[in-house]
Design a protein around this motif. Structure first.
Motif, mmCIF file in Angstrom:
data_model
loop_
_atom_site.group_PDB
_atom_site.id
_atom_site.type_symbol
_atom_site.label_atom_id
_atom_site.label_comp_id
_atom_site.label_asym_id
_atom_site.label_seq_id
_atom_site.Cartn_x
_atom_site.Cartn_y
_atom_site.Cartn_z
ATOM 1 N N THR A 1 0.865 -1.175 0.000
ATOM 2 C CA THR A 1 0.000 0.000 0.000
ATOM 3 C C THR A 1 0.904 1.227 0.000
ATOM 4 O O THR A 1 2.057 1.161 0.439
ATOM 5 C CB THR A 1 -0.921 0.030 1.229
ATOM 6 O OG1 THR A 1 -0.118 0.049 2.421
ATOM 7 C CG2 THR A 1 -1.828 -1.193 1.256
ATOM 8 N N ALA B 1 -7.257 8.399 1.794
ATOM 9 C CA ALA B 1 -6.915 7.153 1.106
ATOM 10 C C ALA B 1 -5.462 6.752 1.332
ATOM 11 O O ALA B 1 -4.953 5.873 0.649
ATOM 12 C CB ALA B 1 -7.184 7.287 -0.390
ATOM 13 N N ARG C 1 -5.135 1.773 -0.851
ATOM 14 C CA ARG C 1 -5.170 0.942 -2.053
ATOM 15 C C ARG C 1 -3.855 0.188 -2.240
ATOM 16 O O ARG C 1 -2.787 0.687 -1.914
ATOM 17 C CB ARG C 1 -5.450 1.806 -3.279
ATOM 18 C CG ARG C 1 -6.767 2.567 -3.210
ATOM 19 C CD ARG C 1 -7.005 3.347 -4.495
ATOM 20 N NE ARG C 1 -8.252 4.093 -4.448
ATOM 21 C CZ ARG C 1 -8.351 5.340 -4.020
ATOM 22 N NH1 ARG C 1 -7.268 5.978 -3.616
ATOM 23 N NH2 ARG C 1 -9.517 5.958 -3.992
ATOM 24 N N GLU C 2 -3.971 -1.004 -2.805
ATOM 25 C CA GLU C 2 -2.779 -1.811 -3.058
ATOM 26 C C GLU C 2 -2.156 -1.463 -4.405
ATOM 27 O O GLU C 2 -2.852 -1.225 -5.388
ATOM 28 C CB GLU C 2 -3.118 -3.299 -3.037
ATOM 29 C CG GLU C 2 -3.371 -3.855 -1.652
ATOM 30 C CD GLU C 2 -3.495 -5.360 -1.638
ATOM 31 O OE1 GLU C 2 -3.321 -5.949 -0.559
ATOM 32 O OE2 GLU C 2 -3.772 -5.962 -2.701
ATOM 33 N N THR C 3 -0.834 -1.456 -4.434
ATOM 34 C CA THR C 3 -0.067 -1.342 -5.671
ATOM 35 C C THR C 3 0.580 -2.699 -5.921
ATOM 36 O O THR C 3 1.204 -3.269 -5.022
ATOM 37 C CB THR C 3 1.028 -0.264 -5.548
ATOM 38 O OG1 THR C 3 0.413 1.013 -5.355
ATOM 39 C CG2 THR C 3 1.894 -0.218 -6.795
#
Length: 248
Positions: free
Chosen positions: A101, A146, A150-152
Motif C-alpha cells: 500500500t 486514502a 489501495r494496493e499497488t
C-alpha cells in the motif's frame, strides 16, 4: 456487509501491517474481506455483553465481557495452517508480484477534490529484488483519507522469480526525489503446482523523506502522522528505501 460467496475470509494481518500496539493485540482483530452476509449480533444480559460475528447462521468469531476492558474470546477462527516453502519451490514459481500500500501527498489541498489530477502526480519507483532490477512501481497521489488504503501490485519478471528465496531483500529506488511512503509490503507467488502463497507482511512503513523534509501543510504531512513513530522509517530524499526483509 454482504460479500460474494466466493470471497475468502482473509484475516487483516495476512494483508496489512497492523497499527495496534502489541500489548493491545489480544483486544483487536479484523478481516479484510468476507464473509458472506457478515454481520454482528450483540446481546446484553444485565452486565454481561456478548458479541458474535456471523456469516449467516455460522458464528465466525465471538467474545464477551462483564467488566469493562476485560474481554474474553469464546469462539476464535482457526488460523490457516503454516506452510514452509523451500528456495527451490520459490525459484520455480510460475508468477510472482510485489504488493504494497502507498501514500503520496497531493501537491496542494485543492487537488484533493480533483480526482482527475491524481494520476498526473504519479511517480515511478524502481523495484530491486535480491540485488537485481525487477520492475517499476507507479505510485499515484491520493486524498489524505486514502493514505495506505489501495494496493499497488508490481508483477515480477521471470528472472526475478528465479531469484526468490525464503528471505528476500526488496529495495525501492527514488531517482526523481519524490515524497511518498509504502507499507504492508509483501510478496505473492504462484508455485509450480498451482498453489498460491503470500509472504508475511512487513510490519514497518517506509518514507522517502523525513517529515521535516516534506511539505508542512496538514494534508501533505498526513502520511507520517498516520503511522506511529515506532513503526516508520525514513531516508534522505532521493535515497533508496530499503532493503526491506520480506519473509515466507
Amino acid at each position: 456487509m454482504a460479500m460474494d460467496a466466493s470471497d475468502p475470509l482473509i484475516r487483516m494481518e495476512e494483508r496489512r501491517a497492523l497499527l495496534i500496539p502489541r500489548p493491545e493485540m489480544p483486544y483487536g482483530w479484523g478481516y479484510l474481506s468476507g464473509p458472506l452476509n457478515g454481520h454482528f449480533l450483540v446481546s446484553v444480559d444485565e452486565r454481561r455483553v456478548r458479541v458474535q460475528f456471523r456469516s449467516g447462521d455460522k458464528v465466525v468469531r465471538a467474545f464477551e465481557w462483564q467488566t469493562p476492558g476485560h474481554i474474553v474470546d469464546t469462539t476464535v477462527a482457526a488460523p490457516p495452517a503454516p506452510r514452509t516453502v523451500t528456495s527451490g519451490e520459490l525459484a520455480g514459481a510460475k508468477v510472482a508480484a510485489l504488493v504494497f500500500t502507498a501514500w503520496r501527498p497531493a501537491p496542494s489541498a485543492a487537488l484533493i477534490y480533483r480526482p482527475e489530477q491524481w494520476a498526473v502526480q504519479e511517480v515511478e519507483a524502481g523495484v530491486i529484488v535480491n540485488g537485481e532490477p525487477a520492475g517499476t512501481a507507479r505510485i499515484k497521489a491520493a486524498p489524505y483519507w486514502a493514505a495506505f488504503l489501495r494496493e499497488t501490485r508490481v508483477p515480477l519478471p521471470a528472472e526475478a522469480c528465479k531469484r526468490l528465496r525464503p528471505v528476500n531483500d526488496v529495495t525501492l529506488t527514488n531517482p526523481g526525489g519524490a515524497v511518498f511512503g509504502v507499507g504492508s509490503v509483501r510478496l505473492e507467488v504462484t508455485l509450480a503446482d498451482g498453489s498460491a502463497l503470500s509472504s508475511a507482511v512487513c510490519e514497518r512503513f517506509y518514507f522517502s523523506a523525513p517529515q521535516s523534509g516534506g511539505e508542512n501543510l496538514a494534508h501533505a504531512a498526513y502520511g507520517w502522522g498516520l503511522i506511529p513513530a515506532a513503526l516508520r522509517e525514513s531516508v534522505a530524499l532521493g535515497e533508496p528505501l530499503g532493503p526491506l526483509s520480506v519473509r515466507f
